[in-house]
Design a protein around this motif. Structure first.
Motif, PDB file in Angstrom:
ATOM      1  N   PHE A 169      24.204 -11.261 -63.015  1.00 12.76           N
ATOM      2  CA  PHE A 169      23.460 -12.107 -63.961  1.00 12.76           C
ATOM      3  C   PHE A 169      22.223 -11.397 -64.496  1.00 12.76           C
ATOM      4  N   LEU A 170      21.574 -10.607 -63.658  1.00 12.66           N
ATOM      5  CA  LEU A 170      20.439  -9.809 -64.149  1.00 12.66           C
ATOM      6  C   LEU A 170      20.893  -8.865 -65.253  1.00 12.66           C
ATOM      7  N   PHE A 171      22.091  -8.297 -65.074  1.00  6.67           N
ATOM      8  CA  PHE A 171      22.688  -7.425 -66.079  1.00  6.67           C
ATOM      9  C   PHE A 171      22.823  -8.150 -67.418  1.00  6.67           C
ATOM     10  N   LEU A 172      23.328  -9.372 -67.374  1.00 12.94           N
ATOM     11  CA  LEU A 172      23.516 -10.139 -68.615  1.00 12.94           C
ATOM     12  C   LEU A 172      22.184 -10.404 -69.296  1.00 12.94           C
ATOM     13  N   SER A 173      21.178 -10.759 -68.518  1.00 19.72           N
ATOM     14  CA  SER A 173      19.854 -11.018 -69.087  1.00 19.72           C
ATOM     15  C   SER A 173      19.307  -9.777 -69.792  1.00 19.72           C
ATOM     16  N   ALA A 174      19.449  -8.617 -69.144  1.00 27.37           N
ATOM     17  CA  ALA A 174      18.966  -7.371 -69.751  1.00 27.37           C
ATOM     18  C   ALA A 174      19.736  -7.035 -71.022  1.00 27.37           C
ATOM     19  N   MET A 175      21.031  -7.287 -71.032  1.00 27.88           N
ATOM     20  CA  MET A 175      21.827  -6.988 -72.221  1.00 27.88           C
ATOM     21  C   MET A 175      21.478  -7.896 -73.384  1.00 27.88           C
ATOM     22  N   PHE A 176      21.220  -9.165 -73.110  1.00 27.71           N
ATOM     23  CA  PHE A 176      20.768 -10.066 -74.177  1.00 27.71           C
ATOM     24  C   PHE A 176      19.477  -9.544 -74.797  1.00 27.71           C
ATOM     25  N   GLY A 177      18.543  -9.125 -73.950  1.00 25.74           N
ATOM     26  CA  GLY A 177      17.292  -8.585 -74.457  1.00 25.74           C
ATOM     27  C   GLY A 177      17.508  -7.317 -75.261  1.00 25.74           C
ATOM     28  N   LEU A 178      18.412  -6.467 -74.792  1.00 30.16           N
ATOM     29  CA  LEU A 178      18.649  -5.182 -75.459  1.00 30.16           C
ATOM     30  C   LEU A 178      19.184  -5.363 -76.876  1.00 30.16           C
ATOM     31  N   VAL A 179      20.130  -6.273 -77.070  1.00 29.26           N
ATOM     32  CA  VAL A 179      20.760  -6.411 -78.386  1.00 29.26           C
ATOM     33  C   VAL A 179      19.958  -7.311 -79.326  1.00 29.26           C
ATOM     34  N   LEU A 180      19.003  -8.074 -78.800  1.00 31.34           N
ATOM     35  CA  LEU A 180      18.225  -8.982 -79.647  1.00 31.34           C
ATOM     36  C   LEU A 180      16.850  -8.433 -80.008  1.00 31.34           C
ATOM     37  N   CYS A 181      16.322  -7.513 -79.198  1.00 29.96           N
ATOM     38  CA  CYS A 181      14.969  -7.002 -79.441  1.00 29.96           C
ATOM     39  C   CYS A 181      14.969  -5.992 -80.586  1.00 29.96           C
ATOM     40  N   ASN A 182      13.890  -6.008 -81.335  1.00 29.21           N
ATOM     41  CA  ASN A 182      13.664  -5.044 -82.411  1.00 29.21           C
ATOM     42  C   ASN A 182      12.549  -4.081 -82.060  1.00 29.21           C
ATOM     43  N   ASN A 183      11.760  -4.438 -81.053  1.00 31.45           N
ATOM     44  CA  ASN A 183      10.678  -3.596 -80.552  1.00 31.45           C
ATOM     45  C   ASN A 183      11.278  -2.508 -79.667  1.00 31.45           C
ATOM     46  N   LEU A 184      11.096  -1.245 -80.040  1.00 36.79           N
ATOM     47  CA  LEU A 184      11.712  -0.149 -79.299  1.00 36.79           C
ATOM     48  C   LEU A 184      11.242  -0.086 -77.849  1.00 36.79           C
ATOM     49  N   MET A 185       9.998  -0.472 -77.582  1.00 37.54           N
ATOM     50  CA  MET A 185       9.510  -0.486 -76.210  1.00 37.54           C
ATOM     51  C   MET A 185      10.255  -1.520 -75.383  1.00 37.54           C
ATOM     52  N   TRP A 186      10.561  -2.664 -75.966  1.00 39.97           N
ATOM     53  CA  TRP A 186      11.302  -3.708 -75.251  1.00 39.97           C
ATOM     54  C   TRP A 186      12.764  -3.302 -75.062  1.00 39.97           C
ATOM     55  N   ILE A 187      13.335  -2.678 -76.093  1.00 38.95           N
ATOM     56  CA  ILE A 187      14.716  -2.192 -75.964  1.00 38.95           C
ATOM     57  C   ILE A 187      14.796  -1.169 -74.832  1.00 38.95           C
ATOM     58  N   TYR A 188      13.815  -0.279 -74.803  1.00 37.53           N
ATOM     59  CA  TYR A 188      13.779   0.751 -73.760  1.00 37.53           C
ATOM     60  C   TYR A 188      13.693   0.119 -72.379  1.00 37.53           C
ATOM     61  N   PHE A 189      12.896  -0.928 -72.231  1.00 38.57           N
ATOM     62  CA  PHE A 189      12.756  -1.620 -70.942  1.00 38.57           C
ATOM     63  C   PHE A 189      14.096  -2.216 -70.507  1.00 38.57           C
ATOM     64  N   CYS A 190      14.767  -2.921 -71.411  1.00 35.60           N
ATOM     65  CA  CYS A 190      16.071  -3.505 -71.087  1.00 35.60           C
ATOM     66  C   CYS A 190      17.103  -2.405 -70.802  1.00 35.60           C
ATOM     67  N   TRP A 191      16.988  -1.319 -71.542  1.00 32.96           N
ATOM     68  CA  TRP A 191      17.861  -0.149 -71.336  1.00 32.96           C
ATOM     69  C   TRP A 191      17.757   0.359 -69.899  1.00 32.96           C
ATOM     70  N   GLU A 192      16.535   0.472 -69.406  1.00 36.07           N
ATOM     71  CA  GLU A 192      16.314   0.963 -68.050  1.00 36.07           C
ATOM     72  C   GLU A 192      16.746  -0.055 -66.996  1.00 36.07           C
ATOM     73  N   ILE A 193      16.620  -1.333 -67.293  1.00 37.77           N
ATOM     74  CA  ILE A 193      17.082  -2.360 -66.347  1.00 37.77           C
ATOM     75  C   ILE A 193      18.596  -2.270 -66.173  1.00 37.77           C
ATOM     76  N   THR A 194      19.334  -2.079 -67.272  1.00 34.22           N
ATOM     77  CA  THR A 194      20.794  -1.941 -67.149  1.00 34.22           C
ATOM     78  C   THR A 194      21.154  -0.693 -66.341  1.00 34.22           C
ATOM     79  N   THR A 195      20.389   0.383 -66.511  1.00 32.31           N
ATOM     80  CA  THR A 195      20.617   1.592 -65.716  1.00 32.31           C
ATOM     81  C   THR A 195      20.440   1.304 -64.234  1.00 32.31           C
ATOM     82  N   PHE A 196      19.377   0.608 -63.902  1.00 28.36           N
ATOM     83  CA  PHE A 196      19.100   0.313 -62.492  1.00 28.36           C
ATOM     84  C   PHE A 196      20.151  -0.634 -61.912  1.00 28.36           C
ATOM     85  N   CYS A 197      20.571  -1.618 -62.694  1.00 26.25           N
ATOM     86  CA  CYS A 197      21.595  -2.556 -62.218  1.00 26.25           C
ATOM     87  C   CYS A 197      22.919  -1.834 -61.959  1.00 26.25           C
ATOM     88  N   SER A 198      23.271  -0.906 -62.830  1.00 27.16           N
ATOM     89  CA  SER A 198      24.515  -0.162 -62.622  1.00 27.16           C
ATOM     90  C   SER A 198      24.442   0.649 -61.327  1.00 27.16           C
TER      91      SER A 198
END
Length: 637
Positions: free
Chosen positions: A169-198
């Motif tokens: 579920f944490l993975f899903l939350s990060a992916m929602f943020g990744l595809v909806l954010c336009n702020n590159l810093m926020w995208i990067y944060f969600c990007w790293e969360i998916t890396t850690f979850c994997s």
């Protein structure tokens, strides 16, 4: 609180609650409610914003930015410590460098950079939200039944289901943020969360192999994060913006293409393209729900999503051509390597990497036709491959292994699973299912853009694809030698319902692809390129393909007897000799009774060895190095 915020935070709340609850019945109920709630929220959000879209300006973001920095520092501390403890010093170095770089930029260079648009919900993000939310929720629901059976069969693995389900579920939350954010810093944060979850999911079993493979995945993807962080710093310092939409609207000049190339490298690592594919192959040691989530709806789709976003800056540029070649080599090499595999999950892994290579090719070509094909490929690959992974996970519990050769008895063990698996395979390579439609459009776009070499690669890679999918589905329908020795597990409702629904989605998405094109992809292309975009496939051809799909659905009706008195004659199997009477043995030419052994040709000597993998990696590394040199040369000019 906006609906978008609720969509992002709801899976996060479910994740926390699931992790805290240890009683299995209560936890299972929470996961079921959470999965259904996420799916309902996803569909409702899409209905609300799909037509009109949404551009959300976030006012004061200091608290959000501070929270992100604190979490990133915490993650970095954990990764650095883990790398030192396990003597994987490269991942520690990567994490230390990117975190220091981001902190330096945040506190010394970011001042004065305003982000006016924090959230964007357009047609592309809407498609991705539906893929992540619907497919991801079904995978979480499936995990309830699967993990119970998994631990019944793997008693040596420590039971940590609360942890596993929470990470999904944490993975899903990060992916929602990744595809909806336009702020590159926020995208990067969600990007790293998916890396850690994997990393957490791959290492779930805590065996030596799982730990090594999880650290490999972490190293490669954190390395991609370094490229992402460098791109953010360059964009922020040179253009005083952190908005992805602003970057995409720029002209593809040398100063712009350098950070774009870095973002593409990050996307290649996330999508496991050569030479970064080893982490995804190693992820096969994880339980099946994580494989389905990583390889269909979330992790790997993040990379190709970013490249599709950057497509207007690619095309005929040097970066576009380099990324196209990397995707093309990946598609061809991994399609060939899939032929040599007997393990079903390895076939799915190699075919995933190959199809992601095809999506990368389409996106980086940068034409309207190719991007149309790329988005459809994302949809059809997500639904079909998720169905295949879940089916294989349940089949493993039913027959005791994942060897494709042993699936010729599957019809006798579970006819339902056989049908679900065949639907998934058909969705990957048969006409008029969506993957083949998308490949046809991709071929047309490559020809129209004069990429003849890419056309040849697509043709040979598709031939290899036909080989291994045809081999697999042929095994399923052969019903060859071997008997049902009894069920090895229970096909629970928690497993069957998500698989059934995904099979329905595969068929429905193929029937509805003209609507997907008309109301989602064409409007998105019109916004990106300006003017009025056109679907590459005419209305007449679309109608013909829908009729073909309807005929495929109606075809099984022909096997229903027209009357109760109708009789059929059962004949013994021909075995290149007289059948001994049990459909397993035959009388050979010398009169000796021999057992029939049906086995496919795997070409392991050609495509299954380390040499083929080595040279494929060397070619893609050389291509990326050439890309770096070209960018340096252009920048110097």
């Amino acid at each position: 609180m906006s609906l978008i915020t609720v969509l992002i935070l709801f899976p996060l709340v479910v994740s926390i609650v699931t992790f805290l609850v240890r009683k299995e019945n209560i936890r299972s109920a929470i996961v079921r409610v959470g999965a259904v709630g996420t799916a309902v929220l996803t569909v409702y959000t899409a209905i609300q914003y799909f037509n009109s879209g949404l551009i959300l300006s976030i006012g004061e973001t200091e608290m959000i930015d501070l929270f992100i920095i604190v979490v990133e520092v915490g993650l970095a501390a954990y990764i650095i410590t883990t790398g030192i403890r396990t003597k994987k010093y490269l991942v520690s170095l990567f994490s230390l460098f990117q975190t220091c770089l981001i902190l330096w930029f945040e506190f010394t260079q970011k001042a004065g950079i305003e982000v006016e648009t924090g959230i964007v919900f357009d047609k592309l993000s809407g498609v991705m939200v539906l893929v992540v939310g619907v497919i991801g929720s079904l995978i979480c629901l499936y995990a309830v039944g699967y993990m119970k059976a998994y631990h019944d069969h793997h008693t040596e693995v420590k039971e940590r289901k609360s942890f596993f389900l929470a990470v999904l579920f944490l993975f899903l939350s990060a992916m929602f943020g990744l595809v909806l954010c336009n702020n590159l810093m926020w995208i990067y944060f969600c990007w790293e969360i998916t890396t850690f979850c994997s990393y957490l999911l791959i290492g779930y079993t805590q065996t030596k192999e799982a730990r090594n493979n999880s650290l490999l995945a972490l190293t490669i993807n954190v390395g991609g994060g370094v490229a992402f962080a460098c791109a953010i710093v360059m964009i922020g310092m040179n253009f005083r913006t952190l908005e992805l939409s602003t970057l995409i609207s720029m002209k593809p000049e040398a100063l712009v293409l350098i950070p774009v190339f870095l973002l593409c490298v990050a996307a290649l690592t996330k999508s496991a393209q050569l030479p970064f594919s080893a982490w995804l192959l190693g992820a096969m040691v994880a339980p099946t729900p994580s494989s389905a989530l990583l390889h269909s709806a979330t992790m790997v789709k993040a990379g190709v999503y970013l490249i599709i976003r950057l497509a207007p800056l690619l095309g005929a540029t040097s970066v576009g051509r380099i990324i196209t070649l990397v995707g093309a080599i990946t598609f061809l090499a991994c399609s060939l390597m899939a032929i040599a595999q007997r393990d079903a999950k390895k076939v799915l892994a190699y075919s995933t990497i190959a199809n992601l290579g095809l999506i990368v090719m389409c996106a980086s070509i940068g034409t309207q036709e190719s991007i149309w094909a790329a988005i459809l490929l994302v949809i059809f690959h997500a639904v079909s491959k998720s169905l295949l992974f879940l089916s294989v996970g349940s089949i493993e519990h039913q027959i005791g292994n994942r060897n494709i050769e042993n699936m010729n008895i599957l019809m006798n063990v579970s006819r339902k699973l056989s049908i679900y698996l065949m639907i998934g395979i058909a969705g990957m390579f048969l006409a008029p299912f969506g993957m083949l439609i998308s490949k046809w459009v991709a071929m047309k776009s490559f020809i129209d853009s004069n990429n003849i070499i890419i056309v040849i690669i697509l043709a040979y890679g598709s031939a290899a694809t036909l080989f291994y999918w045809g081999k697999w589905i042929g095994t399923l329908v052969s019903n060859g030698s071997g008997k049902n020795n009894g069920h090895h597990g229970v096909f629970s409702l928690d497993e069957e319902l998500p698989i059934f629904l995904q099979a329905v989605i595969v068929v429905f998405s193929c029937l509805a692809f003209p609507l997907i094109s008309k109301f989602a992809i064409v409007p998105y292309l019109s916004d990106v390129f300006g003017g009025t975009a056109m679907a590459p496939i005419g209305t007449g051809n679309q109608i013909i393909m829908v009729i073909m799909m309807a005929m495929l659905i109606l075809l099984p009706l022909g096997y229903i007897p027209l009357s109760k008195k109708e009789k059929s004659r059962v004949t013994p199997i021909y075995m290149a000799g007289e059948n001994a009477g049990d459909n397993e043995n035959f009388i050979a030419a010398t009169g000796v009774k021999r057992k029939s052994d049906l086995s496919n040709w795997y070409l392991e000597g050609y495509f299954g060895g380390k040499i083929f993998t080595f040279w494929s990696n060397m070619i893609t590394i050389s291509i990326l190095c050439v890309g770096v040199l070209l960018l340096i040369w252009r920048w110097a000019l």
